[in-house]
Design an enzyme around this catalytic site. Sequence first.
Site, PDB file in Angstrom:
ATOM      1  N   LYS A  55       0.493   4.836   2.132  1.00  0.00           N
ATOM      2  CA  LYS A  55       1.706   4.136   2.584  1.00  0.00           C
ATOM      3  C   LYS A  55       1.564   3.474   3.957  1.00  0.00           C
ATOM      4  O   LYS A  55       2.252   2.499   4.248  1.00  0.00           O
ATOM      5  CB  LYS A  55       2.896   5.109   2.620  1.00  0.00           C
ATOM      6  CG  LYS A  55       3.426   5.468   1.247  1.00  0.00           C
ATOM      7  CD  LYS A  55       4.636   6.388   1.377  1.00  0.00           C
ATOM      8  CE  LYS A  55       5.246   6.657   0.017  1.00  0.00           C
ATOM      9  NZ  LYS A  55       6.471   7.459   0.098  1.00  0.00           N
ATOM     10  N   ASP A  96      12.182   3.519   0.129  1.00  0.00           N
ATOM     11  CA  ASP A  96      12.542   4.941   0.276  1.00  0.00           C
ATOM     12  C   ASP A  96      13.751   5.075   1.205  1.00  0.00           C
ATOM     13  O   ASP A  96      14.609   5.933   1.015  1.00  0.00           O
ATOM     14  CB  ASP A  96      11.383   5.729   0.915  1.00  0.00           C
ATOM     15  CG  ASP A  96      10.290   6.090  -0.090  1.00  0.00           C
ATOM     16  OD1 ASP A  96      10.566   6.101  -1.299  1.00  0.00           O
ATOM     17  OD2 ASP A  96       9.155   6.344   0.356  1.00  0.00           O
TER      18      ASP A  96
END
Length: 291
Positions: A75, A111
Amino acid sequence: MSLKSSITGNTKVLCVIGHPIAHSMSPIMHNAVIQDLKLDFVYVAFDILPEHLEKAVEGFKALGIKGINVTIPHKIAIMKLLDEIDPLAEKIGAINTIKNENNHLIGKNTDALGAKVALLNAGFDIMEKNVLIIGAGGAARAIAFSLSKECKKIVILNRTEQKAFSLARDLKKIATIPIEGKKLNEQHLKQYLFHSDLLINTTSVGMAPNTNTILIPKEWLSSHLFVFDVIYNPLETKLIKDAKEIGCKTLGGLDMLVNQGALAFEWWTGEKPNKILMKNKIIEFLNLKQC
Ligand SMILES: NC(=O)c1ccc[n+]([C@@H]2O[C@H](COP(=O)([O-])OP(=O)(O)OC[C@H]3O[C@@H](n4cnc5c(N)ncnc54)[C@H](OP(=O)(O)O)[C@@H]3O)[C@@H](O)[C@H]2O)c1
């Protein structure tokens, strides 16, 4: 299992990358809504080692992959390999979604909004609330940034103290509320649990297969807390079970997972997916696995 009955030369590819990746729920929920909306897409998973990440990103362009979800451990590392990063993701310091627009790769963090929407849908109003976040990894960063405009105070407790400091320092650059980053230990846990309205576990402690492990003994919880555990496998962690027994309101990680996925799906395809279908497919899959 048949995912798509008519893959043709025109079918567009979406994927998730990570290492390991076999546990990912993303192919299950995305292929369910692709079929539901009768779109000419297919969603697959690729296990990419960190040393192959750069080649994988070149591969997205070479193969014309339209959308990519990114999970542990890529990420952060993938950000420097992309052509553009959304401003919020830049501040968070991590992305979880990429869109390929004519070979121009744009990174976003869904997210953050995914977690916020999950909390709001669960009836938790974050305005003026004291928030205690356990963990300071990618999920903690996304959640802390998404809540930092509305809540009253954020405290981050992490096993590696330095990472708690670093997240607190980055948050202070954009937030006007009090922010503290400290070592995760018994003294700090007891002190801040008492003063918090919302407890969020963003660590992987309690995740399958180690489902009996906890960081917070049940006796330290009290019923005034809203407890959010970002783990979705198991659907109900030991922390959530303990919190329910004490009388706390709770939220598991599944709604955040579905929301972040739905935001990515809409960005890639322009279509709103059925979030109930996405959620039910994962519940069905996880329940079958437990049998
Ligand atoms: N529901 C969703 O949509 C969603 C989205 C993203 C992530 N997640 C879940 O969130 C969890 C964390 O993901 P992430 O991307 O944030 O991972 P990450 O960046 O690797 O961070 C992991 C965090 O867990 C802490 N930790 C790990 N083992 C620990 C232990 N034994 N004791 C105390 N702390 C420990 C780490 O502390 P140190 O810094 O000390 O190592 C770190 O703060 C995973 O379970 C993941 O599946 C859920």
